[in-house]
Design a protein around this motif. Structure first.
Motif, short mmCIF file in Angstrom:
data_model
loop_
_atom_site.label_atom_id
_atom_site.label_comp_id
_atom_site.label_asym_id
_atom_site.label_seq_id
_atom_site.Cartn_x
_atom_site.Cartn_y
_atom_site.Cartn_z
N ALA A 94 -2.58 3.66 -2.21
CA ALA A 94 -3.12 4.27 -3.04
C ALA A 94 -3.17 3.19 -4.42
CB ALA A 94 -2.43 5.39 -3.60
N ARG A 95 -2.50 2.44 -4.50
CA ARG A 95 -2.25 1.66 -5.66
C ARG A 95 -2.63 -0.01 -5.38
NH1 ARG A 95 3.38 2.90 -8.87
NH2 ARG A 95 4.37 2.00 -6.63
N ILE A 96 -2.54 -0.22 -4.01
CA ILE A 96 -3.29 -1.76 -3.66
C ILE A 96 -4.24 -1.26 -2.73
CG2 ILE A 96 -2.74 -3.81 -2.73
CD1 ILE A 96 0.12 -3.11 -3.40
N PRO A 97 -5.73 -1.02 -3.19
CA PRO A 97 -6.84 -0.76 -2.58
C PRO A 97 -7.19 -2.13 -1.68
CG PRO A 97 -7.49 -1.14 -4.78
CD PRO A 97 -6.02 -1.14 -4.55
N LEU A 98 -8.22 -2.04 -0.83
CA LEU A 98 -8.62 -2.95 -0.04
C LEU A 98 -7.86 -3.45 0.95
CD1 LEU A 98 -10.47 -5.07 -2.97
CD2 LEU A 98 -11.43 -3.12 -1.64
N GLN A 99 -6.64 -2.84 1.26
CA GLN A 99 -5.84 -3.32 2.59
C GLN A 99 -6.54 -3.38 3.82
OE1 GLN A 99 -1.93 -1.89 2.79
NE2 GLN A 99 -1.89 -1.29 0.57
N THR A 100 -6.29 -4.44 4.57
CA THR A 100 -6.96 -4.39 5.94
C THR A 100 -5.86 -4.40 6.82
OG1 THR A 100 -6.79 -6.99 6.39
CG2 THR A 100 -9.12 -5.69 5.54
N LEU A 101 -4.52 -4.64 6.47
CA LEU A 101 -3.38 -4.55 7.19
C LEU A 101 -2.00 -4.03 6.34
CD1 LEU A 101 -1.89 -4.89 10.17
CD2 LEU A 101 -1.34 -7.25 9.14
N ALA A 102 -1.74 -2.82 6.57
CA ALA A 102 -0.48 -2.09 5.99
C ALA A 102 0.76 -2.45 6.83
CB ALA A 102 -0.73 -0.55 6.06
N VAL A 103 1.72 -3.04 5.86
CA VAL A 103 3.01 -3.47 6.46
C VAL A 103 4.09 -2.94 5.77
CG1 VAL A 103 2.08 -5.62 7.23
CG2 VAL A 103 3.26 -5.41 4.85
N GLN A 104 5.44 -2.99 6.52
CA GLN A 104 6.61 -2.47 5.78
C GLN A 104 7.43 -3.42 6.15
OE1 GLN A 104 7.44 1.39 7.66
NE2 GLN A 104 7.33 0.58 9.53
#
Length: 257
Positions: A94-104
């Motif tokens: 929600a606070r870092i838009p434009l993500q194409t790959l979400a990681v943890q």
């Protein structure tokens, strides 16, 4: 999760681009021409200019956390290189838009032929992550730690707790001592002046402060640091427990030197 995003030749080096007042944008790349990965682009234009001058094509953008001086350049970079991947914490979409790959934390990537571990390092923000490249050949490894670990310092506790920051710093301090530490701000001289005031008899801190002040007098960066150097001279890394870190952070927040 393990994912390979490119099959480019092994990355050979990290370059830094000074932007704004005291930010650094980092570029992981090999020989030119070729592909590059950019870490925490605060702004776009200087990064685009640098990459074009070096004949490098942007492959991916890494974000350590959501603050604007770490993500503000991403839209402009994507206008120039629309196929570039954007990699950031999935918990902060929600606070870092434009993500194409979400990681943890715990995820493993491959970028430019190098293995990259995603580390969860909350404290400065709730979902702050770092990217760690283990040693390869003669390369001792690299840590892109955003605003969690600074050279001789650590980030303010905007969202996290002293307990979280202490655990995050201890996890980073456990990396190999030769690991190069690429922190995102030129705060080193101020951090060391404060540290020297807290521990006036600490010769290692005094020696590092003199070396850093000489670099800054020549307008040279003090980054990268190393994990070994931080273990030896960073009071936050040396803090025995979360309560000690809380007291140090409060002192630094109020310091006017």
């Amino acid at each position: 999760m393990q994912q390979a995003l490119t099959t480019a030749p092994i990355a050979e080096r990290v370059s830094l681009i000074p932007v704004l007042n005291d930010n650094y944008v980092f570029v992981l790349h090999g020989a030119s021409p070729g592909l590059a990965v950019v870490v925490d682009p605060a702004v776009a234009e200087p990064v685009i200019g640098w990459l074009e001058q070096q004949e490098l094509e942007l492959s991916a953008i890494l974000h350590t956390h959501h603050h604007h001086d770490h993500i503000g350049g991403t839209p402009g970079l994507l206008q120039r290189w629309p196929e570039a991947a954007v990699i950031a914490s999935g918990a902060d979409q929600a606070r870092i838009p434009l993500q194409t790959l979400a990681v943890q934390g715990g995820d493993q990537l491959e970028l430019l032929g190098r293995s990259v571990a995603v580390l969860a390092v909350p404290g400065h923000t709730a979902h702050h992550i770092a990217f760690y490249l283990p040693p390869a050949g003669d390369d001792g490894g690299h840590l892109f730690c955003g605003d969690t670990l600074f050279a001789a310092g650590c980030g303010r506790l905007f969202e996290g707790t002293p307990e979280q920051m202490h655990a995050s710093l201890q996890a980073l301090a456990a990396l190999p001592e030769a690991t190069q530490v690429w922190c995102a701000h030129e705060y080193t001289a101020g951090n060391l002046r404060w540290a020297a005031a807290q521990e006036p008899g600490d010769g290692a801190i005094q020696q590092r402060l003199a070396a850093v002040e000489a670099l800054r007098a020549r307008n040279e960066p003090t980054i990268p640091s190393s994990i070994g150097l931080e273990r030896a001279t960073n009071l936050f890394v040396r803090a025995a427990d979360a309560d000690s870190l809380r007291q140090l952070r409060g002192s630094k927040d109020l310091w006017k030197g």
